[in-house]
Design an enzyme around this catalytic site. Structure first.
Site, PDB file in Angstrom:
ATOM      1  N   THR A  28      -6.865   2.659  10.115  1.00  0.00           N
ATOM      2  CA  THR A  28      -7.042   3.374  11.371  1.00  0.00           C
ATOM      3  C   THR A  28      -7.982   2.628  12.322  1.00  0.00           C
ATOM      4  O   THR A  28      -7.665   2.427  13.500  1.00  0.00           O
ATOM      5  CB  THR A  28      -7.570   4.796  11.115  1.00  0.00           C
ATOM      6  OG1 THR A  28      -6.626   5.506  10.298  1.00  0.00           O
ATOM      7  CG2 THR A  28      -7.756   5.553  12.420  1.00  0.00           C
ATOM      8  N   GLY A  56      -7.367   8.560   7.904  1.00  0.00           N
ATOM      9  CA  GLY A  56      -7.250   8.828   9.331  1.00  0.00           C
ATOM     10  C   GLY A  56      -8.591   8.993  10.016  1.00  0.00           C
ATOM     11  O   GLY A  56      -9.621   8.501   9.537  1.00  0.00           O
ATOM     12  N   ASP A  95       0.812  -1.214   0.000  1.00  0.00           N
ATOM     13  CA  ASP A  95       0.000   0.000   0.000  1.00  0.00           C
ATOM     14  C   ASP A  95       0.850   1.271   0.000  1.00  0.00           C
ATOM     15  O   ASP A  95       1.901   1.340   0.636  1.00  0.00           O
ATOM     16  CB  ASP A  95      -0.896  -0.012   1.245  1.00  0.00           C
ATOM     17  CG  ASP A  95      -2.049   0.958   1.147  1.00  0.00           C
ATOM     18  OD1 ASP A  95      -2.514   1.220   0.029  1.00  0.00           O
ATOM     19  OD2 ASP A  95      -2.512   1.439   2.202  1.00  0.00           O
ATOM     20  N   HIS A  96       0.378   2.273  -0.714  1.00  0.00           N
ATOM     21  CA  HIS A  96       0.876   3.662  -0.660  1.00  0.00           C
ATOM     22  C   HIS A  96       2.382   3.822  -0.776  1.00  0.00           C
ATOM     23  O   HIS A  96       3.029   4.389   0.114  1.00  0.00           O
ATOM     24  CB  HIS A  96       0.414   4.333   0.635  1.00  0.00           C
ATOM     25  CG  HIS A  96      -0.957   4.940   0.516  1.00  0.00           C
ATOM     26  ND1 HIS A  96      -1.240   6.028  -0.288  1.00  0.00           N
ATOM     27  CD2 HIS A  96      -2.122   4.595   1.093  1.00  0.00           C
ATOM     28  CE1 HIS A  96      -2.514   6.320  -0.196  1.00  0.00           C
ATOM     29  NE2 HIS A  96      -3.080   5.457   0.640  1.00  0.00           N
ATOM     30  N   HIS A 134      -9.978   4.685  -0.516  1.00  0.00           N
ATOM     31  CA  HIS A 134      -9.061   4.858   0.609  1.00  0.00           C
ATOM     32  C   HIS A 134      -9.764   5.661   1.700  1.00  0.00           C
ATOM     33  O   HIS A 134     -10.789   6.278   1.471  1.00  0.00           O
ATOM     34  CB  HIS A 134      -7.792   5.576   0.155  1.00  0.00           C
ATOM     35  CG  HIS A 134      -6.862   4.700  -0.612  1.00  0.00           C
ATOM     36  ND1 HIS A 134      -5.592   4.415  -0.174  1.00  0.00           N
ATOM     37  CD2 HIS A 134      -7.008   4.020  -1.785  1.00  0.00           C
ATOM     38  CE1 HIS A 134      -4.989   3.615  -1.043  1.00  0.00           C
ATOM     39  NE2 HIS A 134      -5.834   3.364  -2.031  1.00  0.00           N
TER      40      HIS A 134
END
Length: 282
Positions: free
Chosen positions: A231, A179, A82-83, A206
């Site tokens: 999160t 988040g 991921d990312h 996302h």
């Protein structure tokens, strides 16, 4: 069931009408619990690993754990990187994964195209699926990044981007952010429908933590394929640890055992939300 391709999961979901959550996991237990919970509800799951988690778990170890527990269940399981913010990070780690995300959304359009194509050209030679991002999925702690039309993925740009890069799935911005949300997200379903109609590839959400259940489920019903969650999963683990310690359970093994059911219930819940027809694949 054998470890499978993320694209196999995506295609089955698009055909049958369900989405699949991806849980970013920081340790062995989170991987195991997510796979076991998926088996209990009879639906696929994606295990995610962000390169920043290497301070706690090397991707080679995460790969082995994921494949081991995938071999013990009947539901499809895939493993996703991921990312990655740079091509170097993505390419150097991709051998451990079935799919990878190169995130060039912090660059301008042309640099995002160049970066994504560079990664896709190499990944495709290795049979690896490539996810990219277009639009701005910002910080949920910043109210200006939530529900801001200026950050949404542009439909015509998205069509051009996919054609020029050859990416296999696309993370889009429709009011979501990463988040803990400080403002309630109200996702732009009109933009999701436009993107779904214009693009012939899986779409990714996302910032899945904290999106209200009704909107989360509606995204799946509208054709979203992949839902990223970190999160909420991470905080469920943290809160369960605190509750265990508050009960004077001071041993590390006991604390981790006390976290299992809370984490598995979150996974089961998220999988059910994005499975609006109540299907079981096994």
């Amino acid at each position: 069931m054998p470890y499978v391709s993320t694209m196999e999961i995506y295609q089955d979901g698009l055909q049958k009408g369900y989405g699949t959550p991806m849980f970013n996991c920081i340790n062995y237990e989170m991987i195991r619990w997510a796979i076991e919970a998926a088996e209990e509800v009879g639906m696929p799951v994606l295990i995610g690993h962000f390169y920043g988690f290497e301070t706690n778990m090397d991707p080679a170890v995460a790969e082995m754990v994921t494949k081991y527990y995938a071999s013990k269940v009947k539901v499809p399981v895939a493993f996703h990187l991921d990312h990655c913010p740079t091509a170097e990070i993505c390419i150097s780690r991709m051998k451990h994964f079935d799919s990878v995300m190169i995130d060039g959304s912090h660059y301008d359009f042309e640099e995002n195209v160049r970066l994504t194509k560079e990664v896709a050209d190499i990944a495709h030679k290795m049979g690896i699926v490539v996810e990219a991002e277009l639009g701005k999925v910002g910080n949920a702690g910043n109210a200006a990044d939530v529900n801001n039309p200026d950050t949404y993925t542009d439909v015509q740009q998205a069509v051009e981007f996919v054609e020029r890069t050859g990416c296999d799935s696309l993370a889009i911005a429709i009011g979501n952010a990463h988040g803990n949300y400080v403002a309630k997200p109200n996702l732009a379903f009109d933009r999701l429908r436009e993107l779904r109609a214009a693009l012939d590839l899986p779409l990714v959400l996302h910032g899945g933590s904290g999106i209200p259940d009704d909107q989360f489920g509606r995204c799946a019903a509208e054709g979203m394929s992949k839902f990223n969650i970190f999160t909420e999963y991470n905080m469920t683990l943290s809160n369960a640890m605190k509750a265990s310690l508050d009960r004077q359970n001071k041993g590390g093994l006991q604390v981790l055992c006390d976290c299992k059911e809370a984490c598995k219930e979150l996974v089961r819940h998220k999988i059910r939300i994005v499975n609006p027809k109540g299907l079981r694949v096994v």
